[in-house]
Design an enzyme around this catalytic site. Structure first.
Site, short mmCIF file in Angstrom:
data_model
loop_
_atom_site.label_atom_id
_atom_site.label_comp_id
_atom_site.label_asym_id
_atom_site.label_seq_id
_atom_site.Cartn_x
_atom_site.Cartn_y
_atom_site.Cartn_z
N TYR A 97 -9.82 5.01 7.10
CA TYR A 97 -10.10 5.39 8.48
C TYR A 97 -11.24 6.40 8.46
CZ TYR A 97 -5.72 3.19 9.98
OH TYR A 97 -4.72 2.30 10.24
N TYR A 105 3.17 6.70 10.09
CA TYR A 105 2.38 5.55 9.66
C TYR A 105 3.26 4.47 9.03
CZ TYR A 105 -1.77 3.02 8.11
OH TYR A 105 -2.74 2.05 7.93
N HIS A 118 0.85 -1.19 0.00
CA HIS A 118 0.00 0.00 0.00
C HIS A 118 0.88 1.24 0.00
CE1 HIS A 118 -4.09 -1.74 1.56
NE2 HIS A 118 -3.60 -2.40 0.53
N PRO A 139 -5.23 0.24 18.57
CA PRO A 139 -4.94 -0.28 17.22
C PRO A 139 -4.98 0.78 16.13
CG PRO A 139 -7.13 -0.94 17.94
CD PRO A 139 -6.47 -0.34 19.12
N LYS A 189 0.26 0.07 15.13
CA LYS A 189 1.62 0.11 15.67
C LYS A 189 1.97 -1.09 16.55
CE LYS A 189 2.75 3.50 13.52
NZ LYS A 189 3.51 3.12 12.36
#
Length: 400
Positions: free
Chosen positions: A208, A392, A79, A300, A304
């Site tokens: 998200y 990220y 991704h 979550p 991480k």
């Protein structure tokens, strides 16, 4: 059951056969260092646990170094970006563009664990599953040992060091004198209701979602298996949520395009997980070292947990290799300091993203306006997006 006879002595005894313990064992095996892994659950239980699936570049490199990354690269989904859906409108964060080409790989922790278990079994390295009455001793002196019962027999295994990779509810951290530990914790006033389904994902990348009804996450494990989450009150029970109720609520939180693409089906697994931030300091006590969830928990949001455990393991493996191959204890002596520096940065990012995307009961009014202002700034500032992207994809290991 043990995969081979239980030794009376080993160099590093590892408590816990989750990804952290298995990866540490594999890295040390590649360096010629003896290990024994002791796990209280069965091998089948360990292999079936449903967990995270976003692999940072540093974690992928660690798996390659351990010789278990081939299937991840073949079957995982690279991704280059991630999407934020704010009140029905999607905004893409271009991870690769913002981080000089870095990316993440979506590859289920279940699959990663299977790869590590198979590698350990193939090398005939000793692993004890379904161990009972596991305890750790002598780590404050020069002769630590691990005691456990297996197949009706009590074993005392002497070792040079003990690695506590046995999770938040394991035996290692509670074995440390309370006066030697300082803990920091925040428990969030909601949980994540997760559903796993054999259906294609709604989009090519994770979404998200922040909505007036609460947070949601559209994720995946493969091109044919999807994982979805809904923010829910802590007092909710899984039994309250039929599959139909889950899908109906998810449609109300995601954007129209995602709702149109949503392919539903019967749930394979459904569960509710509470969210917490937790850190225990320090991460070394004499000859006992904590790694992964045994030392810290992150919500979550931001994916991480597994990656932070892998970072701990990399530091710890290098420290042990330096000790045995170079007769230097510098890595061992600095393990806790270096690990915690990285831990707190990941805790900050996970807390920030959780605070930004969830609906907090106490945040009505001023708090909601602050969320909206922060999101507006994020959507219109490349610098702010770069901060998100850098965290990220994973901060460099050398950045303490």
């Amino acid at each position: 059951m043990p995969s081979s006879p239980v030794p009376s002595r080993t160099q590093v005894a590892i408590i816990g056969a989750g990804p952290a313990g298995l990866l540490l064992g594999q890295l040390l095996h590649c360096a010629g260092i003896e290990t024994l892994i002791v796990e209280r659950q069965s091998a089948g239980h360990v292999a079936a646990r449903i967990r995270a699936g976003v692999i940072e570049q540093t974690t992928a490199e660690a798996l390659d170094r351990a010789g278990v990354g081939e299937r991840m690269h073949r079957e995982g989904l690279p991704h280059d970006g991630v999407e934020l859906c704010i009140d029905g409108h999607r905004h893409r964060i271009d991870l690769a563009d913002l981080t000089d080409g870095k990316r993440v790989i979506v590859y289920g922790q279940t699959e990663l664990t299977r790869d590590l278990m198979q590698a350990r079994a193939s090398a005939d390295m000793p692993t004890v599953y379904e161990a009972q009455e596991v305890s750790v001793h002598g780590f404050d002196g020069a002769r630590p040992f691990v005691r456990f019962r297996s197949e009706g027999q009590v074993h005392d295994v002497a070792c040079d060091y003990i690695a506590g990779c046995d999770g938040f509810h394991g035996v290692c951290r509670p074995s440390i004198p309370p006066s030697a530990v300082r803990t920091f914790e925040r428990v969030y006033p909601f949980g994540w209701l997760g559903l796993l389904v054999d259906a294609p994902p709604v989009a090519d990348e994770l979404i998200y979602v922040r909505s007036p009804r609460g947070f949601a996450l559209c994720s995946m494990r493969s091109r044919t298996r999807s994982r979805y989450y809904l923010q829910c009150p802590l007092d909710h029970k899984v039994e309250q949520w039929s599959d139909e109720a889950f899908w109906n609520e998810l449609r109300k939180r995601i954007d129209p395009q995602a709702a149109a693409n949503l392919v539903t089906g019967p749930s394979i697994e459904k569960s509710i997980a509470p969210l917490r931030s937790f850190v225990s300091e320090p991460m070394r006590f004499g000859r006992l070292f904590l790694a992964g969830d045994a030392a810290h928990i992150v919500p979550p949001t931001g994916a991480k947990g597994l990656n932070l455990a892998a970072a701990d393991v990399l530091l710890l493996a290098d420290a042990f290799i330096e000790h045995y191959h170079e007769q230097s204890d510098a890595g061992i002596d600095h393990y806790s300091l270096h690990a915690l520096a990285r831990v707190w940065k990941a805790e900050r990012f996970s807390w920030w993203l959780t605070s930004l995307m969830h609906k907090f009961p106490e945040n009505a009014g001023f708090g909601e306006r602050m969320q909206e202002a922060e999101l507006a700034y994020l959507m219109n500032s490349r610098a702010a997006q770069q901060v998100l992207a850098e965290n990220y994809v994973g901060l460099p290991m050398e950045l303490h």
